[in-house]
Write a protein that holds these residues in place. Structure first.
Motif, mmCIF file in Angstrom:
data_model
loop_
_atom_site.group_PDB
_atom_site.id
_atom_site.type_symbol
_atom_site.label_atom_id
_atom_site.label_comp_id
_atom_site.label_asym_id
_atom_site.label_seq_id
_atom_site.Cartn_x
_atom_site.Cartn_y
_atom_site.Cartn_z
ATOM 1 N N ASP A 277 0.851 -1.196 0.000
ATOM 2 C CA ASP A 277 0.000 0.000 0.000
ATOM 3 C C ASP A 277 0.887 1.246 0.000
ATOM 4 O O ASP A 277 1.098 1.876 1.025
ATOM 5 C CB ASP A 277 -0.918 -0.005 1.231
ATOM 6 C CG ASP A 277 -2.019 1.053 1.124
ATOM 7 O OD1 ASP A 277 -2.050 1.762 0.097
ATOM 8 O OD2 ASP A 277 -2.820 1.154 2.059
ATOM 9 N N PRO A 278 1.426 1.627 -1.160
ATOM 10 C CA PRO A 278 2.379 2.754 -1.217
ATOM 11 C C PRO A 278 1.732 4.080 -0.896
ATOM 12 O O PRO A 278 2.417 5.060 -0.624
ATOM 13 C CB PRO A 278 2.873 2.716 -2.668
ATOM 14 C CG PRO A 278 1.812 2.010 -3.439
ATOM 15 C CD PRO A 278 1.225 1.018 -2.487
ATOM 16 N N SER A 279 0.396 4.145 -0.945
ATOM 17 C CA SER A 279 -0.252 5.426 -0.663
ATOM 18 C C SER A 279 -0.017 5.894 0.759
ATOM 19 O O SER A 279 -0.161 7.064 1.077
ATOM 20 C CB SER A 279 -1.760 5.317 -0.929
ATOM 21 O OG SER A 279 -2.338 4.357 -0.068
ATOM 22 N N LEU A 280 0.321 4.933 1.662
ATOM 23 C CA LEU A 280 0.546 5.304 3.052
ATOM 24 C C LEU A 280 1.898 5.971 3.257
ATOM 25 O O LEU A 280 2.093 6.664 4.254
ATOM 26 C CB LEU A 280 0.431 4.075 3.951
ATOM 27 C CG LEU A 280 -0.945 3.396 3.975
ATOM 28 C CD1 LEU A 280 -0.904 2.185 4.895
ATOM 29 C CD2 LEU A 280 -2.020 4.378 4.410
ATOM 30 N N VAL A 281 2.825 5.791 2.365
ATOM 31 C CA VAL A 281 4.155 6.373 2.526
ATOM 32 C C VAL A 281 4.451 7.411 1.452
ATOM 33 O O VAL A 281 5.330 8.245 1.623
ATOM 34 C CB VAL A 281 5.243 5.282 2.512
ATOM 35 C CG1 VAL A 281 5.089 4.402 3.735
ATOM 36 C CG2 VAL A 281 5.188 4.455 1.243
ATOM 37 N N SER A 282 3.751 7.355 0.328
ATOM 38 C CA SER A 282 3.964 8.338 -0.735
ATOM 39 C C SER A 282 3.186 9.601 -0.407
ATOM 40 O O SER A 282 2.116 9.560 0.193
ATOM 41 C CB SER A 282 3.509 7.774 -2.084
ATOM 42 O OG SER A 282 4.257 6.627 -2.403
ATOM 43 N N SER A 283 3.715 10.744 -0.841
ATOM 44 C CA SER A 283 3.048 12.018 -0.573
ATOM 45 C C SER A 283 3.442 13.034 -1.640
ATOM 46 O O SER A 283 4.465 12.897 -2.309
ATOM 47 C CB SER A 283 3.399 12.546 0.820
ATOM 48 O OG SER A 283 4.786 12.805 0.893
ATOM 49 N N ILE A 284 2.610 14.041 -1.787
ATOM 50 C CA ILE A 284 2.866 15.126 -2.723
ATOM 51 C C ILE A 284 2.715 16.445 -1.972
ATOM 52 O O ILE A 284 1.866 16.571 -1.084
ATOM 53 C CB ILE A 284 1.891 15.055 -3.922
ATOM 54 C CG1 ILE A 284 2.278 16.099 -4.987
ATOM 55 C CG2 ILE A 284 0.445 15.239 -3.487
ATOM 56 C CD1 ILE A 284 1.511 15.936 -6.285
ATOM 57 N N THR A 285 3.549 17.412 -2.320
ATOM 58 C CA THR A 285 3.531 18.706 -1.649
ATOM 59 C C THR A 285 3.359 19.803 -2.696
ATOM 60 O O THR A 285 4.133 19.864 -3.670
ATOM 61 C CB THR A 285 4.820 18.953 -0.854
ATOM 62 O OG1 THR A 285 4.988 17.899 0.108
ATOM 63 C CG2 THR A 285 4.774 20.292 -0.146
ATOM 64 N N VAL A 286 2.374 20.672 -2.496
ATOM 65 C CA VAL A 286 2.085 21.780 -3.411
ATOM 66 C C VAL A 286 2.353 23.092 -2.681
ATOM 67 O O VAL A 286 1.968 23.255 -1.514
ATOM 68 C CB VAL A 286 0.629 21.727 -3.912
ATOM 69 C CG1 VAL A 286 0.325 22.905 -4.827
ATOM 70 C CG2 VAL A 286 0.364 20.411 -4.619
ATOM 71 N N SER A 287 3.003 24.037 -3.365
ATOM 72 C CA SER A 287 3.360 25.321 -2.743
ATOM 73 C C SER A 287 2.940 26.478 -3.655
ATOM 74 O O SER A 287 3.157 26.433 -4.876
ATOM 75 C CB SER A 287 4.871 25.398 -2.474
ATOM 76 O OG SER A 287 5.282 24.351 -1.598
ATOM 77 N N THR A 288 2.356 27.505 -3.047
ATOM 78 C CA THR A 288 2.003 28.748 -3.730
ATOM 79 C C THR A 288 2.309 29.915 -2.801
ATOM 80 O O THR A 288 2.368 29.737 -1.580
ATOM 81 C CB THR A 288 0.508 28.790 -4.106
ATOM 82 O OG1 THR A 288 -0.265 28.672 -2.909
ATOM 83 C CG2 THR A 288 0.137 27.674 -5.079
ATOM 84 N N PRO A 289 2.513 31.110 -3.331
ATOM 85 C CA PRO A 289 2.708 32.268 -2.441
ATOM 86 C C PRO A 289 1.443 32.554 -1.651
ATOM 87 O O PRO A 289 0.323 32.388 -2.160
ATOM 88 C CB PRO A 289 3.047 33.408 -3.410
ATOM 89 C CG PRO A 289 2.526 32.961 -4.732
ATOM 90 C CD PRO A 289 2.639 31.472 -4.753
ATOM 91 N N ALA A 290 1.606 32.970 -0.420
ATOM 92 C CA ALA A 290 0.443 33.225 0.430
ATOM 93 C C ALA A 290 -0.376 34.399 -0.076
ATOM 94 O O ALA A 290 -1.614 34.382 -0.006
ATOM 95 C CB ALA A 290 0.896 33.479 1.864
#
Length: 240
Positions: free
Chosen positions: A24-37
């Motif tokens: 179950d790779p979804s438990l360890v995989s992650s994505i991070t999105v960044s935008t200016p506040a």
């Protein structure tokens, strides 16, 4: 009574986590999105809304990007842009014809540009990225856009015209005044009249002359008066 072996317990936990992550790779995989506040712009500007992401999985054709907008006055967010292998800009609504895709998934870019910003665009913009199987973590990020009226600016051409209307007449008037000071007009005296060379003074017509020399003296006096320059004491010649 036998004591539990702590070494075997730790090994079992590590093996369990490995097996869970493998199946179950979804438990360890992650994505991070960044935008200016926050973003600030003037009315009519083109605003680049930056959105970057990092993923443990390489972006594929299944990756999607969605941009949504919530007005400053409140209300639910509405999706106005979608990307999946290619961009789908809005064809109607508030942002129709004003959105340009600036992203590059291979480089972790999911940015867009808002053309001709208006005061009605004030609000919160949300960037959302999905990259299966890496869809967990922080897949969304928010940016608050504030658009203000553009400050009035004076163009160089307007300044040049204004200076021409003010300085040119002033320069002409100044030159005229300086010319009058340096080159006064000729003044003619009204108290004395011009005396013609052929005029005679009072008593000259009836003067007494010897009979023999009357003609020669009259002739000499006539030529002397004729050669004499005209006298005009009231005439002032300009020095310019």
């Amino acid at each position: 009574m036998r004591r539990p072996r702590h070494g075997n317990t730790h090994l079992n936990i590590v093996l369990l986590l490995y097996l869970v992550g493998f199946f179950d790779p979804s438990l360890v995989s992650s994505i991070t999105v960044s935008t200016p506040a926050e973003l600030h712009a003037s009315k009519g500007d083109t605003v680049t809304m930056s959105c970057t992401f990092s993923s443990t999985s390489r972006p594929t054709s299944k990756m999607t990007v969605d941009w949504s907008y919530r007005p400053q006055s409140g209300g639910p967010p509405q999706t106005f842009f979608h990307f999946s292998s290619r961009s789908f800009p809005p064809n109607d609504g508030q942002f129709a014809g004003r959105i340009r895709w600036q992203g590059s998934p291979a480089r972790g870019e999911a940015s867009i540009s808002l053309i001709n910003a208006t005061l009605n665009d004030n609000g919160t913009f949300t960037c959302s990225v999905r990259n299966p199987p890496d869809v967990h973590g922080s897949p969304t990020s928010h940016t608050v856009l504030t658009v203000t009226p553009k400050a009035p600016s004076i163009r160089f051409s307007d300044v040049a015209v204004l200076l021409a209307f003010i300085l040119l007449p002033s320069a002409i008037i100044t030159l005229i005044l300086i010319g009058r000071m340096l080159c006064p007009k000729k003044q003619r005296s009204q108290s004395k009249a011009y005396r013609s060379p052929i005029e005679v003074t009072e008593g000259e017509e009836y003067g007494i002359h010897p009979p023999g020399d009357k003609d020669s003296e009259d002739e000499d006096e006539y030529y002397n008066i004729k050669k004499r320059p005209p006298m005009d004491e009231g005439y002032a010649e300009s020095q310019c």
